[in-house]
Motif scaffolding. Structure first.
Motif, PDB file in Angstrom:
ATOM      1  N   PHE A   1      34.871   5.782  68.439  1.00 33.70           N
ATOM      2  CA  PHE A   1      34.250   4.878  69.420  1.00 33.70           C
ATOM      3  C   PHE A   1      33.893   5.624  70.695  1.00 33.70           C
ATOM      4  N   ALA A   2      34.798   6.481  71.154  1.00 37.21           N
ATOM      5  CA  ALA A   2      34.536   7.229  72.389  1.00 37.21           C
ATOM      6  C   ALA A   2      33.360   8.185  72.223  1.00 37.21           C
ATOM      7  N   PHE A   3      33.314   8.914  71.129  1.00 40.27           N
ATOM      8  CA  PHE A   3      32.231   9.872  70.925  1.00 40.27           C
ATOM      9  C   PHE A   3      30.897   9.185  70.654  1.00 40.27           C
ATOM     10  N   ALA A   4      30.913   8.010  70.090  1.00 37.21           N
ATOM     11  CA  ALA A   4      29.670   7.332  69.727  1.00 37.21           C
ATOM     12  C   ALA A   4      29.075   6.529  70.872  1.00 37.21           C
ATOM     13  N   LEU A   5      29.922   5.872  71.671  1.00 36.01           N
ATOM     14  CA  LEU A   5      29.400   4.875  72.611  1.00 36.01           C
ATOM     15  C   LEU A   5      29.747   5.138  74.070  1.00 36.01           C
TER      16      LEU A   5
ATOM     17  N   LEU B   1      33.591   7.663  61.600  1.00 40.67           N
ATOM     18  CA  LEU B   1      33.506   6.529  62.524  1.00 40.67           C
ATOM     19  C   LEU B   1      32.464   6.775  63.593  1.00 40.67           C
ATOM     20  N   ARG B   2      32.362   8.000  64.061  1.00 43.90           N
ATOM     21  CA  ARG B   2      31.354   8.312  65.076  1.00 43.90           C
ATOM     22  C   ARG B   2      29.956   8.104  64.525  1.00 43.90           C
ATOM     23  N   GLN B   3      29.715   8.580  63.298  1.00 45.15           N
ATOM     24  CA  GLN B   3      28.395   8.414  62.693  1.00 45.15           C
ATOM     25  C   GLN B   3      28.113   6.947  62.373  1.00 45.15           C
ATOM     26  N   THR B   4      29.113   6.225  61.928  1.00 42.30           N
ATOM     27  CA  THR B   4      28.929   4.814  61.603  1.00 42.30           C
ATOM     28  C   THR B   4      28.590   3.999  62.840  1.00 42.30           C
ATOM     29  N   LEU B   5      29.340   4.211  63.912  1.00 46.76           N
ATOM     30  CA  LEU B   5      29.090   3.459  65.138  1.00 46.76           C
ATOM     31  C   LEU B   5      27.768   3.870  65.779  1.00 46.76           C
ATOM     32  N   SER B   6      27.394   5.127  65.658  1.00 48.29           N
ATOM     33  CA  SER B   6      26.117   5.574  66.223  1.00 48.29           C
ATOM     34  C   SER B   6      24.935   4.953  65.500  1.00 48.29           C
ATOM     35  N   SER B   7      25.108   4.596  64.222  1.00 45.69           N
ATOM     36  CA  SER B   7      24.011   4.023  63.446  1.00 45.69           C
ATOM     37  C   SER B   7      23.841   2.524  63.681  1.00 45.69           C
ATOM     38  N   LEU B   8      24.782   1.889  64.353  1.00 48.87           N
ATOM     39  CA  LEU B   8      24.665   0.464  64.631  1.00 48.87           C
ATOM     40  C   LEU B   8      23.630   0.204  65.718  1.00 48.87           C
ATOM     41  N   PRO B   9      22.962  -0.940  65.668  1.00 53.25           N
ATOM     42  CA  PRO B   9      22.001  -1.277  66.742  1.00 53.25           C
ATOM     43  C   PRO B   9      22.707  -1.370  68.093  1.00 53.25           C
ATOM     44  N   GLN B  10      22.140  -0.718  69.082  1.00 51.91           N
ATOM     45  CA  GLN B  10      22.726  -0.731  70.419  1.00 51.91           C
ATOM     46  C   GLN B  10      22.728  -2.136  71.013  1.00 51.91           C
ATOM     47  N   GLU B  11      21.827  -3.000  70.525  1.00 52.05           N
ATOM     48  CA  GLU B  11      21.749  -4.363  71.048  1.00 52.05           C
ATOM     49  C   GLU B  11      23.049  -5.135  70.837  1.00 52.05           C
ATOM     50  N   ILE B  12      23.797  -4.784  69.797  1.00 47.39           N
ATOM     51  CA  ILE B  12      25.064  -5.475  69.541  1.00 47.39           C
ATOM     52  C   ILE B  12      26.017  -5.265  70.703  1.00 47.39           C
TER      53      ILE B  12
END
Length: 278
Positions: free
Chosen positions: A96-100, A158-169
């Motif tokens: 989560f920290a690395f992705a967002l 987890l970093r790759q998964t969270l990075s692929s989610l729409p930022q709008e969420i």
């Protein structure tokens, strides 16, 4: 259209045959292990081998009585579940920290974490052995749990998964007043359940099948796991192959059941986020 349909059926048939051959290739060692577990010592060394064993089920009773297996099962289950829980927590937090979360040096730190995968664990055995003795962790549960409490693979996934989610969420959650911890628990964690299950399964199977590390870091049966317990079948007079095969069989069954129950998460490469953005 008819030609295209026939081509698709041929490709599907070829794919199914290839999958069957690969499955048989992986099943042969398991079948051989079971056949050896119900055979005699002479059958094990017979050339050519016999495919119909003599069904000596007493090998299982002998194998079970040769070591404190209930203790080994309890130790292994405790260690594996502890590793899974800690790995899921650390992977989710770091991913989560690395992705967002944007902070200076995040990419460099992420690459440093990935570089750990390039270090052979063998070269670290002696320093880790000395460190375990120095810190008083030798021959304890903790020395089998703490070194595996985080997973580079888990953090990366987890970093790759969270990075692929729409930022709008996450923008919508922030507009609703959610903080970083709230977004982690209420948004990120539910959307990454398949990835978390995959990480948990890999961690559980790795801890269940670990041998070299607990063999070097423990000396008492009170804290040793299953794989180290299999050493009871190796002696100065040789190896008890039928007893060893029986023990390997009943120690492998639990992890096989777990795999078959949750196998779809091993091949699920992505998950749907439809409906998350309105």
């Amino acid at each position: 259209m008819a030609r295209r349909g026939r081509r698709r059926r041929i490709l599907a048939w070829v794919r199914n045959v290839a999958a069957l051959l690969v499955a048989l290739l992986w099943a042969i060692p398991l079948l051989w292990m079971f056949l050896s577990s119900v055979s005699t010592d002479s059958d094990v060394y017979r050339v050519p081998p016999t495919l119909w064993p003599s069904w000596h089920w007493e090998n299982y009773a002998r194998a079970w009585s040769s070591a404190p297996w209930l203790r080994y099962f309890g130790n292994t289950l405790f260690i594996a579940l502890s590793v899974v829980i800690l790995t899921l927590i650390t992977s989710l937090l770091a991913g989560f920290a690395f992705a967002l979360m944007r902070f200076r040096g995040s990419k460099v730190l992420f690459y440093i974490v990935l570089s750990v995968m390039m270090v052979p664990q063998t070269v670290l055995l002696i320093p880790n052995f000395i460190l375990a003795h120095t810190t008083g962790l030798y021959n304890t549960y903790w020395i089998q749990i703490l070194p595996w409490a985080s997973s580079v693979f888990g953090i990366f996934l987890l970093r790759q998964t969270l990075s692929s989610l729409p930022q709008e969420i996450f923008d919508a959650a922030e507009l609703d007043g959610a903080g970083a911890f709230s977004m982690l628990v209420r948004v990120a964690a539910p959307l990454t359940v398949p990835s978390l299950i995959l990480i948990g399964l890999n961690s559980f199977m790795g801890a269940w099948g670990s041998f070299v590390w607990p063999y070097l870091m423990t000396q008492s049966n009170s804290v040793r796991p299953i794989e180290v317990g299999l050493q009871a079948f190796y002696g100065a007079e040789g190896t008890d192959w039928t007893g060893l095969s029986a023990a390997v069989t009943f120690t492998t069954v639990p992890i096989m059941i777990l795999f078959f129950c949750l196998q779809r998460y091993f091949v699920q490469g992505a998950f749907s986020t439809q409906g998350a953005v309105q």
